[in-house]
Design a protein around this motif. Sequence first.
Motif: not given
Length: 533
Positions: A65-77
Amino acid sequence: MLTAILVDDDYPVLRYLSQTVTWSALDIELIGCYSNGLEAWEATQLSPPDIVITDIGMPKMNGIELLQKLRGINSNLRAVILSCHNEFHFAQQAVKLQVNDYILKETLDVGHLQQVLHKISADLNTVKKTSAEMLLYKRKESLNRVALREKFMKDTLYQSSANKETWVEQARIQGITLNAKYYIPMVVTVNRMTNVTLTRKMNDYTIVFAVENILQEILTSQHRCEIFQHSNNELIVLFCCEEPDKEQQLLNYSAKQSISAIHKYLKISVSCFVGREACNQDEIRKILLPMLKEPTQRFYLSESTVHLFEKVAFSDLDMYSEYSRYYSAINDMLALNQPKELQAVLDRWVDWVKSNRFHPGDVKEWTLQLLLELQLKTKITLQYQTDLSEEKLYDVINSIETIDHLQQWMSQYFEQIFRKMSLVAVHSKRPEIIKAQQYVIQHVTEKITLEDMAGYLNLNSSYFSRLFKRETDYNFIEYVNMMKLQKAKELLQQSNKTVEDISDYLGYANKSYFIKLFKREIGMRPSEYSAWN
């Protein structure tokens, strides 16, 4: 340097990885360690990291869930999962999130993790370099496009006229659409650009670019028009129309909308000057050049407004016929410390200037002479020197483009004088008190007694003492010491004089008394004040 976070509810794992991974050697900064996904999300959502190393099964918010949220604001995560789970569905979710590696904790090897991080670091640095190069390319492309448009407008204004068909075709080659029967030119000026660049801490190009973007959004949605940057504070808009009389009202409305939007979103004031319609390049030149080359024509026009541009005639009356009257009135208000009365005099002067329509050059010259004479007067009578040299004062006044701006600037200028003179100003209309005050300031380095001052004014000493106290709320000796200590502070700040030198210079026979007096009034010894400043 890249940034990374560790997320795991197993504290020994966090401590182990934070201490054993050679982060600096990988050119990575570890910016946080968190015990669950929610804690990590709340801490980093406004400034997401480049790399996340996370467990999956955690309370409150799991790693997926954390990765889904962070990738939503940083596509290069980039992400590495550490987990006790080897079930297929966890690995499948990780693949969907483009996780760089999925490492089981039971087989965790720091050397392997460092290899993964090294690969991620190299990959991300390549992506960032490519993005920076693309951004630079787009910026250069934008600058080239703006430069070509500027050149086309300058050619229109200053090169020999071409027939309309050729001119329209030259525009089309540059991506500029000017195929119309009539053109209405408008000049958009950023008001008080020098002030704007200082307060907004932006250069003039960036400011004009931001203004142009808002003009594009509003004007091009309602009109066929082309916008050109002309100078560091001006843009030119050419409206293309078939029936200018019918479109004029809508054009004025759109210009007012633009002025309001620019003020709302950029906190910047602009004015719009609309010319009469033209049919071809030659007519456009004849209309636009006076609008651009004669800023004095705008001197009496209100800011943040749309104006139909018309040439005006200025008065040839002699401004200096009233010079002595206004000088005396302003000088008296300064001497009497009456800012409200001075503002009233300034307002009357502006009304007089507006009603007579003096040439702006004459108004500025008159103003400069007034302020220079007042500077000299305050320096001699009150020992006060303003921060503006003659050269700087000339530059400031010469850069002012409207009478409203000049009025506001002069109000602020006099407010500053009143503020800095507040310690030596006396709220009294009694000429004896004003004369006494000026004498003290002019003779601050001498020994001044109550009896000497009363004799100088031809007054009884007891009467003078009561009068001074009633008018100023200070007894006379307190006032003398206050002025001497003010001078002492200036000398401690601006000279290399010793405390003993200053004590002697200010007429104190006893250095110890001077130090005691200074500490009582200022709160510290003179030597401490000098070191503190």
